[in-house]
Write an enzyme that holds these catalytic residues in place. Structure first.
Site, PDB file in Angstrom:
ATOM      1  N   SER A 228       0.837  -1.216   0.000  1.00 15.29           N
ATOM      2  CA  SER A 228       0.000   0.000   0.000  1.00 15.29           C
ATOM      3  C   SER A 228       0.864   1.255   0.000  1.00 15.29           C
ATOM      4  CB  SER A 228      -0.963   0.001   1.188  1.00 15.29           C
ATOM      5  OG  SER A 228      -0.283  -0.247   2.389  1.00 15.29           O
ATOM      6  N   HIS A 258      -2.105  -8.830   1.712  1.00  9.03           N
ATOM      7  CA  HIS A 258      -1.786  -7.577   2.433  1.00  9.03           C
ATOM      8  C   HIS A 258      -2.907  -7.312   3.444  1.00  9.03           C
ATOM      9  CE1 HIS A 258       0.123  -3.869   3.243  1.00  9.03           C
ATOM     10  NE2 HIS A 258      -0.203  -3.160   2.184  1.00  9.03           N
ATOM     11  N   HIS A 305       5.512 -13.044   7.167  1.00  5.00           N
ATOM     12  CA  HIS A 305       5.760 -11.640   6.793  1.00  5.00           C
ATOM     13  C   HIS A 305       6.935 -11.569   5.826  1.00  5.00           C
ATOM     14  CE1 HIS A 305       6.309  -7.287   7.132  1.00  5.00           C
ATOM     15  NE2 HIS A 305       5.050  -7.286   7.541  1.00  5.00           N
ATOM     16  N   ARG A 314       2.997  -5.192  16.662  1.00  9.28           N
ATOM     17  CA  ARG A 314       1.614  -4.694  16.539  1.00  9.28           C
ATOM     18  C   ARG A 314       0.623  -5.785  16.944  1.00  9.28           C
ATOM     19  NH1 ARG A 314       1.856  -3.021  10.354  1.00  9.28           N
ATOM     20  NH2 ARG A 314       2.660  -5.163  10.372  1.00  9.28           N
ATOM     21  N   ASP A 360      -2.386  -8.576  11.506  1.00  2.27           N
ATOM     22  CA  ASP A 360      -3.756  -8.952  11.154  1.00  2.27           C
ATOM     23  C   ASP A 360      -4.272 -10.160  11.933  1.00  2.27           C
ATOM     24  OD1 ASP A 360      -3.974  -6.931   9.193  1.00  2.27           O
ATOM     25  OD2 ASP A 360      -2.744  -8.144   7.847  1.00  2.27           O
TER      26      ASP A 360
HETATM   27  N1  NMX Z   1       0.830 -19.836   5.353  1.00  6.29           N
HETATM   28  C1  NMX Z   1       1.235 -20.725   4.424  1.00  6.29           C
HETATM   29  N2  NMX Z   1       2.313 -20.549   3.645  1.00  6.29           N
HETATM   30  C2  NMX Z   1       3.029 -19.432   3.847  1.00  6.29           C
HETATM   31  C3  NMX Z   1       2.701 -18.493   4.822  1.00  6.29           C
HETATM   32  C4  NMX Z   1       1.539 -18.725   5.588  1.00  6.29           C
HETATM   33  N3  NMX Z   1       1.112 -17.863   6.498  1.00  6.29           N
HETATM   34  N4  NMX Z   1       3.615 -17.506   4.796  1.00  6.29           N
HETATM   35  C5  NMX Z   1       4.493 -17.810   3.812  1.00  6.29           C
HETATM   36  N5  NMX Z   1       4.134 -18.983   3.240  1.00  6.29           N
HETATM   37  C6  NMX Z   1       4.758 -19.653   2.109  1.00  6.29           C
HETATM   38  C7  NMX Z   1       4.748 -18.744   0.895  1.00  6.29           C
HETATM   39  O1  NMX Z   1       3.475 -18.763   0.252  1.00  6.29           O
HETATM   40  C8  NMX Z   1       5.892 -19.319   0.093  1.00  6.29           C
HETATM   41  O2  NMX Z   1       5.420 -20.497  -0.505  1.00  6.29           O
HETATM   42  P1  NMX Z   1       5.904 -20.944  -1.972  1.00  6.29           P
HETATM   43  O3  NMX Z   1       7.399 -21.069  -1.889  1.00  6.29           O
HETATM   44  O4  NMX Z   1       5.205 -22.237  -2.189  1.00  6.29           O
HETATM   45  O5  NMX Z   1       5.466 -19.860  -2.897  1.00  6.29           O
HETATM   46  C9  NMX Z   1       6.893 -19.705   1.172  1.00  6.29           C
HETATM   47  O6  NMX Z   1       6.124 -19.882   2.387  1.00  6.29           O
HETATM   48  C10 NMX Z   1       7.975 -18.691   1.425  1.00  6.29           C
HETATM   49  O7  NMX Z   1       7.351 -17.446   1.722  1.00  6.29           O
HETATM   50  P2  NMX Z   1       8.069 -16.372   2.673  1.00  6.29           P
HETATM   51  O8  NMX Z   1       9.332 -15.976   1.995  1.00  6.29           O
HETATM   52  O9  NMX Z   1       8.149 -16.880   4.053  1.00  6.29           O
HETATM   53  O10 NMX Z   1       7.001 -15.193   2.669  1.00  6.29           O
HETATM   54  P3  NMX Z   1       6.753 -14.060   1.573  1.00  6.29           P
HETATM   55  O11 NMX Z   1       7.637 -12.907   1.848  1.00  6.29           O
HETATM   56  O12 NMX Z   1       6.801 -14.641   0.201  1.00  6.29           O
HETATM   57  O13 NMX Z   1       5.232 -13.684   1.866  1.00  6.29           O
HETATM   58  C11 NMX Z   1       3.355 -13.043   3.124  1.00  6.29           C
HETATM   59  C12 NMX Z   1       4.854 -12.883   2.949  1.00  6.29           C
HETATM   60  C13 NMX Z   1       2.881 -12.086   4.196  1.00  6.29           C
HETATM   61  C14 NMX Z   1       2.646 -12.705   1.808  1.00  6.29           C
HETATM   62  C15 NMX Z   1       3.067 -14.509   3.535  1.00  6.29           C
HETATM   63  O14 NMX Z   1       3.678 -14.790   4.763  1.00  6.29           O
HETATM   64  C16 NMX Z   1       1.579 -14.830   3.619  1.00  6.29           C
HETATM   65  O15 NMX Z   1       0.971 -15.148   2.595  1.00  6.29           O
HETATM   66  N6  NMX Z   1       0.951 -14.732   4.842  1.00  6.29           N
HETATM   67  C17 NMX Z   1      -0.461 -14.938   4.986  1.00  6.29           C
HETATM   68  C18 NMX Z   1      -1.227 -13.706   4.544  1.00  6.29           C
HETATM   69  C19 NMX Z   1      -1.065 -12.573   5.529  1.00  6.29           C
HETATM   70  O16 NMX Z   1      -1.176 -12.722   6.725  1.00  6.29           O
HETATM   71  N7  NMX Z   1      -0.822 -11.365   4.993  1.00  6.29           N
HETATM   72  C20 NMX Z   1      -0.762 -10.163   5.831  1.00  6.29           C
HETATM   73  C21 NMX Z   1       0.639  -9.530   5.908  1.00  6.29           C
HETATM   74  C22 NMX Z   1       0.589  -8.331   6.801  1.00  6.29           C
HETATM   75  N8  NMX Z   1      -0.181  -7.249   6.215  1.00  6.29           N
HETATM   76  O17 NMX Z   1      -1.029  -6.696   6.825  1.00  6.29           O
HETATM   77  O18 NMX Z   1       0.047  -6.881   5.045  1.00  6.29           O
HETATM   78  C1  MLT Z   2       2.095  -3.694   6.513  1.00  9.15           C
HETATM   79  O1  MLT Z   2       1.745  -3.203   7.594  1.00  9.15           O
HETATM   80  O2  MLT Z   2       2.160  -3.004   5.475  1.00  9.15           O
HETATM   81  C2  MLT Z   2       2.339  -5.166   6.440  1.00  9.15           C
HETATM   82  O3  MLT Z   2       2.854  -5.658   7.627  1.00  9.15           O
HETATM   83  C3  MLT Z   2       3.071  -5.622   5.207  1.00  9.15           C
HETATM   84  C4  MLT Z   2       4.514  -5.257   5.060  1.00  9.15           C
HETATM   85  O4  MLT Z   2       5.093  -4.508   5.837  1.00  9.15           O
HETATM   86  O5  MLT Z   2       5.114  -5.786   4.103  1.00  9.15           O
END
Ligand code: NMX
Ligand code: MLT
Length: 435
Positions: A228, A258, A305, A314, A360
């Site tokens: 964002s 996100h 994350h 947070r 979240d």
């Molecule tokens: N559940 C299942 N798999 C996960 C999760 C999770 N919570 N977090 C990461 N992975 C997987 C990810 O999809 C990836 O899989 P693949 O290699 O098959 O593509 C692998 O683990 C490696 O990912 P990371 O490097 O640990 O994480 P990345 O930086 O790519 O992604 C997020 C970060 C936040 C997108 C990821 O952790 C996620 O999808 N979390 C769940 C959604 C979430 O809570 N988002 C909110 C973030 C905070 N916000 O407010 O923005």
């Molecule tokens: C945010 O607050 O924007 C989320 O934690 C996602 C991020 O920092 O990448």
């Protein structure tokens, strides 16, 4: 002055290399590549966010509060992000007064929102509502009149102040329209920004006002690379005004990876309760549910994350709020149970870099406790807060005269050729290695 210092640095040391990009970073979403300026905050993988140097705990403690208040004022955080100093109570009050004075919303904005089908997702309504307010943009009008670039900062500041004043009203309007038959609640102009937002949502418990002050403070800023913030920065770099930049930013926040994760967390837990037929599951049942989510090729929402490698401060401060205010519910118990059960399971996959909860994972359960149960609205609340950070940063981008953002892209064919050129034997018979 900061802008002079930056321009001197650029003139004298513009050639200095500050980072390198690996192939994995290029393919994998540019994690950790240091390539953008963001003045208002910095994220440490282990310590979490620091806004102008202050951690979440310090912000809760040190930012001004309403008289006899317990939680920080988001107005004060906005001042801190903009001015780089914690304001006095009077200075925070100045921001509150400004936002009360500027909060009137043009009639057509309500008409635009009302023209949308009632089932339109609240984030879509929010983004459209913000875009429709763009008719008010001082920056765009003055730009068309031939404004000098030295004035960009000022016009952006005025747009930002006008927009932040109106944002809670638009959000509350969407909430009451969507979930309470359009039974809208008039603003209370004696209240602070967050207190008035709580009031307009229609939740009467005074502790909900306290929660909103904390909630709108902690979601505001998370350095510049998150989707964002980065979107606001990118769109703003075209000299699109605060309205256009913010609505774009909110579209990024609306993605499930996100900000939409706060909605997903609660619906995911409700699904578990429905499947198990109980809202007091055992640890084994929760573990099975997490494993079935992973086995289904889905993410566990609220966990993981892109930068953080420890539990999000947070998340922890919301847990502390629930403890401080003695908030108890089965849903909150489940959130804390998942905090206990999920990390080892996520860690055991061997691929998830951060098995800990993010912001979240907790927010929805507290909102449900106060009666705000319509989880499709939660990301709008995140967006009200995020507006503070991304718009404060946009003011800084204008003040620093940052230019159009335009990185270089390459195709996968180019990448393949590049790798070959670096790894295949060169004319002298030796392989060139990619460092
Ligand atoms: N559940 C299942 N798999 C996960 C999760 C999770 N919570 N977090 C990461 N992975 C997987 C990810 O999809 C990836 O899989 P693949 O290699 O098959 O593509 C692998 O683990 C490696 O990912 P990371 O490097 O640990 O994480 P990345 O930086 O790519 O992604 C997020 C970060 C936040 C997108 C990821 O952790 C996620 O999808 N979390 C769940 C959604 C979430 O809570 N988002 C909110 C973030 C905070 N916000 O407010 O923005
Ligand atoms: C945010 O607050 O924007 C989320 O934690 C996602 C991020 O920092 O990448």
């Amino acid at each position: 002055m900061v802008s002079q210092k930056l321009s001197d640095l650029n003139k004298q040391h513009g050639g200095l290399k500050i980072d390198e990009v690996s192939l994995a970073q290029l393919v994998g979403g540019m994690r950790d590549v240091q390539c953008m300026l963001w003045e208002t905050s910095e994220l440490d993988a282990n310590e979490g966010i620091r806004i102008r140097g202050y951690s979440i705990t310090e912000l809760r403690e040190k930012l001004p509060k309403i008289p006899n208040g317990t939680e920080p004022l988001p107005e004060a955080l906005f001042w801190l992000m903009l001015v780089d100093e914690i304001p006095t109570a009077e200075e925070a009050r100045f921001v509150t007064d400004q936002w009360i004075r500027r909060s009137q919303i043009p009639e057509h904005v309500y008409k635009v929102i009302d023209s949308l089908p009632i089932e339109t997702h609240p984030m879509t309504q929010f983004s459209i509502g913000i875009t429709s307010m763009q008719t008010q943009s001082i920056f765009t009008r003055r730009h068309q009149e031939g404004m000098n670039k030295n004035e960009y900062w000022n016009a952006t500041y005025e747009d930002t102040m006008n927009l932040l004043a109106k944002i809670p009203r638009v959000a509350a309007y969407i909430y009451r329209r969507t979930y309470h038959d359009g039974d809208h609640i008039k603003p209370d102009l004696t209240l602070d920004w967050a207190g008035n937002f709580a009031h307009m949502l229609g939740i009467k418990d005074p502790d909900f006002k306290r929660l909103m002050r904390l909630y709108l403070t902690i979601h505001a800023d998370h350095e510049g690379g998150n989707a964002s913030a980065h979107t606001c920065h990118l769109v703003g770099s075209t000299l699109a005004d605060s309205y256009l930049s913010l609505s774009a930013s909110m579209n990024a926040l609306a993605g499930p990876l996100h900000g939409l994760a706060n909605q997903e967390v609660v619906s995911w837990i409700y699904k578990m309760i429905e499947i198990l037929g109980t809202d007091t599951p055992t640890d084994e049942q929760v573990a099975e549910y997490i494993k079935s989510t992973l086995a289904g090729g889905r993410v566990v929402p609220g966990y993981g994350h892109a930068v953080l490698r420890k539990p999000d401060p947070r998340f922890l401060v919301q847990k502390k709020f629930a403890e401080d205010y003695n908030i108890k519910s089965n849903l909150i118990d489940i959130v804390w149970q998942i905090f206990r059960v999920a990390p080892p399971i996520l860690e055991s996959t061997g691929k998830i870099k951060n098995p800990w909860p993010n912001v979240d994972a907790h927010s929805g359960a507290i909102l449900v406790h106060y009666g705000l149960k319509e989880f499709n609205f939660y990301t709008v609340m995140f967006g009200v807060s995020r507006s503070l950070g991304v718009l404060a940063a946009l003011c800084w981008s204008r003040a620093l005269g940052l230019g159009l953002e335009r990185p270089k892209s390459v195709s996968s064919e180019w990448l393949g050729n590049y790798v070959q050129s670096k790894t295949s034997p060169s004319k002298n018979g030796k392989k060139e290695q990619v460092s």
